[in-house]
Design a protein around this motif. Structure first.
Motif, mmCIF file in Angstrom:
data_model
loop_
_atom_site.group_PDB
_atom_site.id
_atom_site.type_symbol
_atom_site.label_atom_id
_atom_site.label_comp_id
_atom_site.label_asym_id
_atom_site.label_seq_id
_atom_site.Cartn_x
_atom_site.Cartn_y
_atom_site.Cartn_z
ATOM 1 N N MET A 1 35.362 41.829 59.243
ATOM 2 C CA MET A 1 36.372 40.596 58.161
ATOM 3 C C MET A 1 35.588 39.626 58.138
ATOM 4 O O MET A 1 35.758 38.912 59.896
ATOM 5 N N ALA A 2 35.736 38.639 57.663
ATOM 6 C CA ALA A 2 35.615 37.346 58.122
ATOM 7 C C ALA A 2 36.870 36.399 59.130
ATOM 8 O O ALA A 2 38.153 36.871 58.683
ATOM 9 N N LYS A 3 35.932 35.401 60.041
ATOM 10 C CA LYS A 3 37.128 34.683 60.343
ATOM 11 C C LYS A 3 37.721 33.464 59.556
ATOM 12 O O LYS A 3 36.571 32.914 58.790
ATOM 13 N N SER A 4 39.195 33.280 60.077
ATOM 14 C CA SER A 4 39.932 32.207 59.556
ATOM 15 C C SER A 4 38.905 30.766 59.732
ATOM 16 O O SER A 4 38.369 30.574 61.567
ATOM 17 N N LEU A 5 39.228 29.578 59.343
ATOM 18 C CA LEU A 5 38.223 28.584 59.599
ATOM 19 C C LEU A 5 39.467 28.218 61.107
ATOM 20 O O LEU A 5 38.504 27.548 61.948
ATOM 21 N N LYS A 6 40.877 28.605 61.495
ATOM 22 C CA LYS A 6 41.800 28.407 62.589
ATOM 23 C C LYS A 6 40.882 29.530 63.449
ATOM 24 O O LYS A 6 41.076 28.676 64.368
ATOM 25 N N GLN A 7 40.587 30.042 63.326
ATOM 26 C CA GLN A 7 39.839 30.999 64.390
ATOM 27 C C GLN A 7 38.737 30.802 65.081
ATOM 28 O O GLN A 7 38.839 30.486 66.434
ATOM 29 N N VAL A 8 38.174 30.344 64.324
ATOM 30 C CA VAL A 8 36.427 29.369 64.511
ATOM 31 C C VAL A 8 36.996 28.352 65.443
ATOM 32 O O VAL A 8 36.357 28.046 66.668
ATOM 33 N N LEU A 9 37.663 27.299 64.948
ATOM 34 C CA LEU A 9 37.779 26.162 65.658
ATOM 35 C C LEU A 9 39.143 26.314 67.273
ATOM 36 O O LEU A 9 38.181 25.832 68.087
ATOM 37 N N SER A 10 40.125 27.629 66.935
ATOM 38 C CA SER A 10 40.042 27.784 68.507
ATOM 39 C C SER A 10 38.897 28.141 69.017
ATOM 40 O O SER A 10 39.241 28.037 70.301
ATOM 41 N N GLN A 11 38.071 29.035 68.586
ATOM 42 C CA GLN A 11 36.789 29.420 69.489
ATOM 43 C C GLN A 11 35.857 29.059 70.236
ATOM 44 O O GLN A 11 35.631 28.587 70.634
ATOM 45 N N ILE A 12 35.668 27.656 69.015
ATOM 46 C CA ILE A 12 35.270 25.812 69.638
ATOM 47 C C ILE A 12 35.662 25.399 70.417
ATOM 48 O O ILE A 12 34.702 24.822 71.913
ATOM 49 N N GLU A 13 37.302 25.146 70.311
ATOM 50 C CA GLU A 13 37.995 24.697 71.796
ATOM 51 C C GLU A 13 37.855 25.342 72.712
ATOM 52 O O GLU A 13 37.574 24.916 74.208
ATOM 53 N N LYS A 14 37.945 26.173 73.107
ATOM 54 C CA LYS A 14 38.087 27.323 74.377
ATOM 55 C C LYS A 14 36.410 27.425 75.004
ATOM 56 O O LYS A 14 36.036 27.517 76.238
ATOM 57 N N LEU A 15 35.724 27.121 74.481
ATOM 58 C CA LEU A 15 33.488 27.395 74.927
ATOM 59 C C LEU A 15 33.521 26.181 75.152
ATOM 60 O O LEU A 15 33.507 25.805 75.884
ATOM 61 N N GLN A 16 34.139 24.765 74.425
ATOM 62 C CA GLN A 16 34.361 23.200 75.074
ATOM 63 C C GLN A 16 34.737 23.707 76.038
ATOM 64 O O GLN A 16 34.212 23.125 77.490
ATOM 65 N N LYS A 17 35.477 24.026 76.460
ATOM 66 C CA LYS A 17 36.429 23.612 77.758
ATOM 67 C C LYS A 17 34.943 24.731 78.953
ATOM 68 O O LYS A 17 35.729 24.279 79.785
ATOM 69 N N GLU A 18 35.093 26.082 78.410
ATOM 70 C CA GLU A 18 33.983 26.545 79.300
ATOM 71 C C GLU A 18 32.872 26.041 79.689
ATOM 72 O O GLU A 18 32.764 25.552 81.291
ATOM 73 N N ALA A 19 32.296 25.260 79.038
ATOM 74 C CA ALA A 19 31.197 24.513 79.036
ATOM 75 C C ALA A 19 31.318 23.229 80.126
ATOM 76 O O ALA A 19 30.693 22.820 80.897
ATOM 77 N N ASP A 20 32.660 22.509 79.659
ATOM 78 C CA ASP A 20 32.763 21.146 80.233
ATOM 79 C C ASP A 20 33.415 21.843 81.882
ATOM 80 O O ASP A 20 32.793 20.995 82.976
ATOM 81 N N ALA A 21 33.655 23.299 82.082
ATOM 82 C CA ALA A 21 34.150 23.691 83.552
ATOM 83 C C ALA A 21 32.763 23.765 84.113
ATOM 84 O O ALA A 21 32.255 24.072 85.269
ATOM 85 N N LEU A 22 31.867 24.922 84.086
ATOM 86 C CA LEU A 22 30.107 24.750 84.020
ATOM 87 C C LEU A 22 29.682 23.833 84.405
ATOM 88 O O LEU A 22 29.205 24.096 85.210
ATOM 89 N N ARG A 23 29.938 22.827 83.477
ATOM 90 C CA ARG A 23 29.003 21.385 83.648
ATOM 91 C C ARG A 23 29.715 20.402 84.861
ATOM 92 O O ARG A 23 28.786 20.189 85.598
ATOM 93 N N ALA A 24 30.790 20.722 85.052
ATOM 94 C CA ALA A 24 31.653 20.225 86.620
ATOM 95 C C ALA A 24 31.335 21.157 87.344
ATOM 96 O O ALA A 24 30.798 19.996 88.494
ATOM 97 N N LYS A 25 30.805 21.723 87.545
ATOM 98 C CA LYS A 25 30.364 22.821 88.728
ATOM 99 C C LYS A 25 29.078 22.523 88.648
ATOM 100 O O LYS A 25 28.131 21.939 90.043
ATOM 101 N N GLU A 26 28.232 22.751 87.744
ATOM 102 C CA GLU A 26 26.915 21.524 87.614
ATOM 103 C C GLU A 26 26.415 20.393 88.420
ATOM 104 O O GLU A 26 26.287 20.093 89.748
ATOM 105 N N ILE A 27 27.389 19.118 88.002
ATOM 106 C CA ILE A 27 27.464 18.326 88.681
ATOM 107 C C ILE A 27 27.689 18.048 89.953
ATOM 108 O O ILE A 27 27.235 17.423 90.793
#
Length: 119
Positions: free
Chosen positions: A1-27
């Protein structure tokens, strides 16, 4: 089943938060290592960035360094700090200052700093 745009945008937002947290730890780790090297070698802003560099205060590096050295004398003793890393055998490290041997050994054995984080 194909994902909806809303699901993809939600996933992007979640991944961006995870990336920001990892970057903060590394910094924080990079900044701690840089500060350790600066303290160890007694580097000045001019040595790092060239002569006449002005900071946010508008003062040149030499003026800031002299003021910082005066301030160091007046500072009260610091507490040991809250541990940030542990090895599972009761040894801890705050993440500030020289890396303890157990931490270096764990990294050499293939562990990552993130695996040693408390929490």
């Amino acid at each position: 089943m194909a994902k909806s745009l809303k699901q993809v945008l939600s996933q992007i937002e979640k991944l961006q938060k995870e990336a920001d947290a990892l970057r903060a730890k590394e910094i924080s780790g990079v900044v701690a290592r840089i500060r350790e090297a600066i303290d160890h070698y007694g580097l000045t802003p001019e040595e790092l960035f060239g002569p006449g560099v002005r900071g946010a205060s508008g003062k040149t590096g030499a003026t800031r360094v002299a003021a910082a050295r005066k301030a160091r004398v007046a500072k009260p003793a610091r507490s040991a700090g809250t541990p940030k890393y542990h090895d599972g055998a009761g040894r801890t490290w705050t993440g500030v200052g020289k890396r303890p041997n157990w931490f270096k050994d764990a990294l050499a054995a293939g562990k990552t700093a993130e695996e040693l984080l408390i929490g």
